[in-house]
Design a protein around this motif. Structure first.
Motif, PDB file in Angstrom:
ATOM      1  N   ASP A 203      69.501  20.095  74.719  1.00 39.68           N
ATOM      2  CA  ASP A 203      68.887  20.903  75.778  1.00 39.68           C
ATOM      3  C   ASP A 203      69.048  22.407  75.582  1.00 39.68           C
ATOM      4  OD1 ASP A 203      68.009  18.620  77.150  1.00 39.68           O
ATOM      5  OD2 ASP A 203      69.968  18.373  78.105  1.00 39.68           O
ATOM      6  N   TRP A 204      69.298  22.846  74.364  1.00 35.62           N
ATOM      7  CA  TRP A 204      69.416  24.284  74.130  1.00 35.62           C
ATOM      8  C   TRP A 204      68.979  24.629  72.707  1.00 35.62           C
ATOM      9  CZ3 TRP A 204      72.995  25.767  70.334  1.00 35.62           C
ATOM     10  CH2 TRP A 204      73.926  24.792  69.958  1.00 35.62           C
ATOM     11  N   ALA A 205      68.618  25.897  72.540  1.00 34.60           N
ATOM     12  CA  ALA A 205      68.202  26.423  71.249  1.00 34.60           C
ATOM     13  C   ALA A 205      68.730  27.843  71.113  1.00 34.60           C
ATOM     14  CB  ALA A 205      66.683  26.408  71.122  1.00 34.60           C
ATOM     15  N   ILE A 206      68.749  28.347  69.889  1.00 31.87           N
ATOM     16  CA  ILE A 206      69.214  29.710  69.645  1.00 31.87           C
ATOM     17  C   ILE A 206      68.124  30.509  68.938  1.00 31.87           C
ATOM     18  CG2 ILE A 206      71.688  29.184  69.575  1.00 31.87           C
ATOM     19  CD1 ILE A 206      71.453  28.975  66.525  1.00 31.87           C
ATOM     20  N   SER A 207      68.080  31.801  69.250  1.00 32.13           N
ATOM     21  CA  SER A 207      67.151  32.716  68.607  1.00 32.13           C
ATOM     22  C   SER A 207      67.792  34.103  68.660  1.00 32.13           C
ATOM     23  CB  SER A 207      65.790  32.676  69.323  1.00 32.13           C
ATOM     24  OG  SER A 207      64.846  33.475  68.645  1.00 32.13           O
ATOM     25  N   ASP A 208      66.987  35.173  68.570  1.00 30.71           N
ATOM     26  CA  ASP A 208      67.510  36.527  68.761  1.00 30.71           C
ATOM     27  C   ASP A 208      66.379  37.432  69.234  1.00 30.71           C
ATOM     28  OD1 ASP A 208      67.722  36.488  65.237  1.00 30.71           O
ATOM     29  OD2 ASP A 208      66.108  37.438  66.374  1.00 30.71           O
ATOM     30  N   ASP A 209      66.679  38.707  69.378  1.00 31.76           N
ATOM     31  CA  ASP A 209      65.704  39.625  69.983  1.00 31.76           C
ATOM     32  C   ASP A 209      65.216  40.696  69.002  1.00 31.76           C
ATOM     33  OD1 ASP A 209      67.941  41.222  69.767  1.00 31.76           O
ATOM     34  OD2 ASP A 209      67.941  41.888  71.856  1.00 31.76           O
ATOM     35  N   GLY A 210      65.175  40.374  67.713  1.00 30.58           N
ATOM     36  CA  GLY A 210      64.666  41.319  66.724  1.00 30.58           C
ATOM     37  C   GLY A 210      63.269  40.959  66.256  1.00 30.58           C
ATOM     38  N   VAL A 211      62.645  41.894  65.550  1.00 28.28           N
ATOM     39  CA  VAL A 211      61.351  41.662  64.912  1.00 28.28           C
ATOM     40  C   VAL A 211      61.494  42.021  63.437  1.00 28.28           C
ATOM     41  CG1 VAL A 211      58.916  42.341  64.779  1.00 28.28           C
ATOM     42  CG2 VAL A 211      60.019  42.082  67.005  1.00 28.28           C
ATOM     43  N   VAL A 212      61.023  41.150  62.550  1.00 32.88           N
ATOM     44  CA  VAL A 212      61.218  41.345  61.113  1.00 32.88           C
ATOM     45  C   VAL A 212      60.458  42.566  60.616  1.00 32.88           C
ATOM     46  CG1 VAL A 212      61.647  38.899  60.716  1.00 32.88           C
ATOM     47  CG2 VAL A 212      59.312  39.790  60.520  1.00 32.88           C
ATOM     48  N   GLY A 213      60.996  43.179  59.568  1.00 29.25           N
ATOM     49  CA  GLY A 213      60.452  44.425  59.056  1.00 29.25           C
ATOM     50  C   GLY A 213      59.020  44.344  58.596  1.00 29.25           C
ATOM     51  N   ARG A 214      58.572  43.194  58.098  1.00 29.60           N
ATOM     52  CA  ARG A 214      57.201  43.070  57.604  1.00 29.60           C
ATOM     53  C   ARG A 214      56.179  43.282  58.714  1.00 29.60           C
ATOM     54  NH1 ARG A 214      57.334  38.281  54.259  1.00 29.60           N
ATOM     55  NH2 ARG A 214      56.784  39.117  52.222  1.00 29.60           N
ATOM     56  N   ALA A 221      59.715  50.255  64.523  1.00 32.16           N
ATOM     57  CA  ALA A 221      61.002  49.990  63.890  1.00 32.16           C
ATOM     58  C   ALA A 221      62.117  50.778  64.564  1.00 32.16           C
ATOM     59  CB  ALA A 221      60.941  50.329  62.408  1.00 32.16           C
ATOM     60  N   VAL A 222      61.845  52.022  64.938  1.00 29.64           N
ATOM     61  CA  VAL A 222      62.847  52.835  65.641  1.00 29.64           C
ATOM     62  C   VAL A 222      63.195  52.193  66.982  1.00 29.64           C
ATOM     63  CG1 VAL A 222      63.279  55.064  66.747  1.00 29.64           C
ATOM     64  CG2 VAL A 222      62.185  54.970  64.489  1.00 29.64           C
ATOM     65  N   LYS A 223      62.172  51.726  67.696  1.00 30.55           N
ATOM     66  CA  LYS A 223      62.415  51.110  69.001  1.00 30.55           C
ATOM     67  C   LYS A 223      63.209  49.807  68.874  1.00 30.55           C
ATOM     68  CE  LYS A 223      58.167  52.994  70.984  1.00 30.55           C
ATOM     69  NZ  LYS A 223      56.828  52.683  71.538  1.00 30.55           N
ATOM     70  N   MET A 224      63.077  49.137  67.714  1.00 29.35           N
ATOM     71  CA  MET A 224      63.733  47.847  67.525  1.00 29.35           C
ATOM     72  C   MET A 224      65.067  47.967  66.791  1.00 29.35           C
ATOM     73  SD  MET A 224      61.764  45.728  69.044  1.00 29.35           S
ATOM     74  CE  MET A 224      62.711  44.309  68.566  1.00 29.35           C
ATOM     75  N   LYS A 225      65.594  49.172  66.642  1.00 31.51           N
ATOM     76  CA  LYS A 225      66.789  49.372  65.815  1.00 31.51           C
ATOM     77  C   LYS A 225      68.012  48.622  66.336  1.00 31.51           C
ATOM     78  CE  LYS A 225      67.950  53.781  68.082  1.00 31.51           C
ATOM     79  NZ  LYS A 225      69.162  53.319  68.770  1.00 31.51           N
ATOM     80  N   ASP A 226      68.070  48.336  67.628  1.00 33.09           N
ATOM     81  CA  ASP A 226      69.226  47.622  68.180  1.00 33.09           C
ATOM     82  C   ASP A 226      68.962  46.124  68.342  1.00 33.09           C
ATOM     83  OD1 ASP A 226      70.735  49.992  68.418  1.00 33.09           O
ATOM     84  OD2 ASP A 226      69.752  50.460  70.325  1.00 33.09           O
ATOM     85  N   GLY A 227      67.936  45.620  67.656  1.00 30.53           N
ATOM     86  CA  GLY A 227      67.560  44.221  67.804  1.00 30.53           C
ATOM     87  C   GLY A 227      68.455  43.269  67.022  1.00 30.53           C
ATOM     88  N   PHE A 228      68.076  42.010  67.053  1.00 29.48           N
ATOM     89  CA  PHE A 228      68.755  40.901  66.378  1.00 29.48           C
ATOM     90  C   PHE A 228      70.102  40.548  67.015  1.00 29.48           C
ATOM     91  CE2 PHE A 228      65.737  42.422  63.217  1.00 29.48           C
ATOM     92  CZ  PHE A 228      65.069  41.240  62.935  1.00 29.48           C
TER      93      PHE A 228
END
Length: 427
Positions: A203-214, A221-228
């Motif tokens: 009943d659970w899954a894992i992910s993160d809050d980043g976006v890949v560089g491609r 990219a600057v806005k997403m610097k604190d991601g993952f």
């Protein structure tokens, strides 16, 4: 007593060849600088004349008693095989030469007969994995030997190595269940994998809050610097939706429809290929992360090793196109599949079939490379199965093809080319 002696002497070799006639299909393994190269050998014998194919190359040769010799030739090289036939198979030496007989190299070879089709109906198998692999390798011992038509029910761990109870069973990095050895599958064949069941088992899954560089331009990219940073999702299997366990203010009512899929379906790569990690993908399939590989889909993979050596894993509860986070909603999975083998049909890339579409998965170093591979592969499918000419293929693709960016997170980018089945009515 003298009447019985000739009978014993004469019948012995006849009995060997009656039990193991030369004509038919064999697995021929050649030692190439210490590396085994497997090919399918199909022999036809007419008196003392041998013919047939080795891989895709024609052979011609002779048979005399328990001795066999045959040769293959093309513009690049010739291979002269000589060997001895016994009740256990064939073995001998091969001389590989470049044009004009230059740079000859001698190696050993051996061949064993492909198993005859198993009698009786297809069999179901219940397989509980105890080990998991982090390479798509032909060196990993098969966990189960199955036959075309057989069905396997099993489970997978998530990308981090955790099972349905949340117990970490193996180091992360897309650990795989398998490999499954499919009897009669040989290099040059196609392995057919029908996904009968792809279901959540926790009943659970894992992910993160980043976006890949491609997928990022410089400003994003600057806005997403604190991601993952890690994100944990709750999977409501009864309602069929997923939601962040600790949503932010704006995502308090955000839900995602659950659509379980397998990020990885693969066979072992062929001769000369280093075993790729389970985060990689290619002609062998692998970590394709194509979100149409769901329950009810059929996956077609080009066989490069005897037995194909099938791997499955990297379950996702849901994933947007391209796997933008570098992962999806990663979770363990309950899986059931049925295998089949299409003999001697070359395909360029993995194929996927759904109830509504035929699809080819192009993989390459760039999205442009992946687009080319997917388009060429879909054209090949139309030529092989629907007998269309190049002109006809162009008209069908130009009017009807659909494209999906299937993967941007990994070393290989992915593009899927798709055609609706209701467009494939040509006569």
């Amino acid at each position: 007593m003298f009447k019985h002696v000739p009978l014993i002497v004469c019948l012995a070799p006849v009995l060997v060849f009656a039990q193991s006639p030369l004509a038919g299909d064999w697995i021929l393994t050649e030692d190439v600088y210490g590396n085994p190269m497997h090919q399918k050998l199909t022999l036809k014998v007419d008196g003392t004349t041998a013919s047939g194919t080795l891989g895709r190359r024609a052979i011609d040769g002779t048979v005399s008693g328990n001795r066999i010799q045959f040769m293959t030739r093309n513009q690049e090289a010739s291979d002269a095989f000589t060997g001895t036939v016994s009740a256990d198979g064939m073995a001998g030496t091969v001389i590989h030469s470049e044009p004009g007989g230059q740079n000859p190299r001698t190696a050993s070879w051996a061949a064993r007969r492909l198993p005859a089709k198993r009698a009786g109906p297809p069999q179901p198998h219940e397989f509980v994995p105890t080990t998991f692999h982090r390479q798509f390798s032909a060196s990993n011992p098969p966990v189960l030997r199955i036959w075309p038509g057989d069905t396997v029910h099993t489970t997978t761990v998530d990308a981090g190595g955790a099972d349905e109870k949340g117990v970490t069973r193996v180091l992360g990095g897309n650990p795989q269940t398998g490999p499954f050895y499919v009897e009669t599958a040989m290099p040059g064949d196609v392995l057919v994998v029908r996904l009968n069941r792809v279901r959540l088992n926790r009943d659970w899954a894992i992910s993160d809050d980043g976006v890949v560089g491609r997928a990022l331009d410089s400003d994003f990219a600057v806005k997403m610097k604190d991601g993952f940073k890690n994100v944990r999702w709750r999977l409501d299997r009864q309602r069929g939706v997923a939601m962040p366990e600790k949503p932010t203010e704006h995502l308090a009512n955000f839900t995602v429809p659950i659509r379980p899929m397998l990020g990885c379906v693969a066979v072992a790569p062929g001769f000369g290929s280093a075993a790729p990690p389970t985060g990689d993908s290619g002609r062998f399939g692998g970590n394709m992360d194509f979100n149409e590989i769901v329950e009810g889909a059929i996956v077609y993979l080009p066989v490069a090793q005897p037995g194909a050596l099938l791997y499955v894993g990297d379950g996702h509860a849901a994933q947007g196109d391209g796997e933008l986070n570098g992962n999806a909603l990663e979770t363990s999975m309950d899986v059931e599949f049925t295998v089949d083998v299409i003999s001697s049909q070359p395909i360029m890339t993995p194929r996927v079939e759904s109830p509504t579409h035929i699809m080819t998965v192009g993989l390459g170093g760039s999205l442009e490379d992946a687009l080319r591979a997917a388009t060429a592969s879909l054209g090949q499918w139309l030529e092989q199965d629907y007998k269309l000419t190049p002109s006809e293929i162009a008209m069908v693709l130009g009017s009807s093809v659909e494209y999906t960016i299937s993967e941007v997170a990994d070393r290989s980018a992915g593009v899927a080319a798709k055609l609706r089945k209701d467009r494939l009515v040509f006569k």
